[in-house]
Design an enzyme around this catalytic site. Structure first.
Site, PDB file in Angstrom:
ATOM      1  N   GLN A 145       0.849  -1.187   0.000  1.00  0.00           N
ATOM      2  CA  GLN A 145       0.000   0.000   0.000  1.00  0.00           C
ATOM      3  C   GLN A 145       0.894   1.249   0.000  1.00  0.00           C
ATOM      4  OE1 GLN A 145      -3.536  -0.477   2.914  1.00  0.00           O
ATOM      5  NE2 GLN A 145      -1.882  -1.744   3.753  1.00  0.00           N
ATOM      6  N   VAL A 205       3.626   4.087  -0.903  1.00  0.00           N
ATOM      7  CA  VAL A 205       3.892   4.849  -2.133  1.00  0.00           C
ATOM      8  C   VAL A 205       5.330   5.360  -2.134  1.00  0.00           C
ATOM      9  CG1 VAL A 205       1.475   5.529  -2.400  1.00  0.00           C
ATOM     10  CG2 VAL A 205       3.012   6.981  -1.059  1.00  0.00           C
ATOM     11  N   ASP A 206       6.170   4.840  -1.179  1.00  0.00           N
ATOM     12  CA  ASP A 206       7.504   5.415  -0.986  1.00  0.00           C
ATOM     13  C   ASP A 206       8.593   4.728  -1.810  1.00  0.00           C
ATOM     14  OD1 ASP A 206       7.551   3.858   2.329  1.00  0.00           O
ATOM     15  OD2 ASP A 206       8.091   2.998   0.390  1.00  0.00           O
ATOM     16  N   HIS A 239      -1.226   1.471  -4.498  1.00  0.00           N
ATOM     17  CA  HIS A 239      -1.614   2.884  -4.385  1.00  0.00           C
ATOM     18  C   HIS A 239      -0.673   3.826  -5.115  1.00  0.00           C
ATOM     19  CE1 HIS A 239      -3.860   1.714  -0.440  1.00  0.00           C
ATOM     20  NE2 HIS A 239      -4.537   1.400  -1.519  1.00  0.00           N
ATOM     21  N   PRO A 274       3.133  -3.753  15.968  1.00  0.00           N
ATOM     22  CA  PRO A 274       3.257  -3.566  17.426  1.00  0.00           C
ATOM     23  C   PRO A 274       1.909  -3.369  18.106  1.00  0.00           C
ATOM     24  CG  PRO A 274       4.264  -1.727  16.198  1.00  0.00           C
ATOM     25  CD  PRO A 274       3.719  -2.671  15.215  1.00  0.00           C
TER      26      PRO A 274
END
Ligand code: BV8
Length: 245
Positions: A102, A104-105, A120, A215
């Site tokens: 998901q 977008v980096d 995405h 976490p």
């Protein structure tokens, strides 16, 4: 060093086709704020759902581009972290491995992952509003907004905004691998954004073991077969070491 259920080790060692869904939690240890945390400082007064929409861009493209430029700068300075690298290692051990993200980096690609489905889009690309051309670099119009190098039209970030359809071919492939694998991981996602969030449930409906790494609890936690609490940058490398030494 986290302790893992003994049968999980056997499942990982015996799997042949693995599908992984990642969210922004996987990039958290690279210093990229998660989507819900991306509202720090300057952006505290906005909600992502208010900025990452066609209506927001229509209303104030300058503000939306400011937000994306702020995120792009952060992402360009970020490095893949041990979670990304552990996923690259895992991919090497399986005949079939699909990384559905998901995010977008672009950090999975920079880390070396091969078979990636970007649900995405990618924040480091832009798309011409007029002709749909995708560009990886661009200039701003004089004193203005990012301009298409081909037609001079307005560029927008090449990402899927809320209310926009995901790329159908990519989504169809993600549906397929979520139902046709023998192990499904959901890592670093709040599991609230659809249709991506429905992928682990497709696996569960097909009696495919689902492992969540996060976490915190999410809506998926109670239904997942295994919930490994902890940061992905700690849990994933430990899992890889446990199974493959
Ligand atoms: C669509 C790109 C239809 C932009 C993003 C069904 C039910 C309910 C709602 C809907 C539904 N169907 C559609 C909707 C509406 C909407 C939606 O889901 N809304 C939600 C808010 C309720 N969905 C859409 O609009 C989608 N479009 O369905 O269109 C359509 C069909 C045909 C024709 C026209 C329209 C589009 C959704 C995509 C939106 N774009 N990103 C950008 O980035 O700027 S979404 C964005 O948020 C991210 O990409 C990501 O996908 C998503 C969720 O964020 P997460 O990645 O999960 O991050 P988050 O911060 O939430 O959580 C981080 C997690 O990491 C936490 O759990 C935390 O505990 C954990 N964590 C923290 N540190 C670590 C960690 N985990 C591991 N290790 C750590 N160190």
């Amino acid at each position: 060093m986290p302790q893992f259920p003994p049968d999980l080790r056997e499942i990982l060692a015996g799997a042949r086709r693995v599908s992984v869904l990642t969210g922004s939690g996987v990039s958290a240890e690279s210093g990229v704020p998660t989507f819900r945390e991306a509202q720090t400082g300057l952006w505290a007064r906005y909600h992502p759902e208010d900025l990452a929409t066609p209506a927001a861009f229509e209303r104030n493209p300058g503000l939306v581009w400011e937000w994306y430029a702020w995120r792009q700068d952060m992402i360009r300075q970020a490095q893949p972290n041990p979670a990304h690298l552990a996923l690259v290692e895992m991919e090497r051990h399986y005949p079939s491995f699909t990384l559905i993200t998901q995010n977008v980096d672009g950090l999975h690609e920079r880390a070396g992952s091969q078979n990636i489905l970007e649900l995405h889009g990618n924040i480091l690309r832009a798309r011409c509003v007029q002709e749909g051309t995708i560009v990886a670099s661009w200039q701003n119009a004089v004193g203005g907004l990012p301009q298409c190098p081909h037609c001079g039209g307005l560029l927008r970030p090449d990402v899927v905004w809320f209310g926009e359809a995901l790329p159908q071919e990519t989504l169809d492939l993600a549906w397929h691998v979520a139902q046709n694998c023998d192990l499904f991981f959901s890592i670093g996602t709040s599991s609230v954004v659809h249709p991506a969030a429905s992928l682990p449930y497709l696996a569960l409906q097909n009696q495919i073991p689902v492992v969540e790494i996060n976490p915190h609890e999410t809506p998926l936690t109670r239904q997942a077969d295994y919930q490994l609490p902890g940061p992905a940058g700690v849990v994933l490398p430990a899992l890889v070491k446990e199974v493959w030494g």
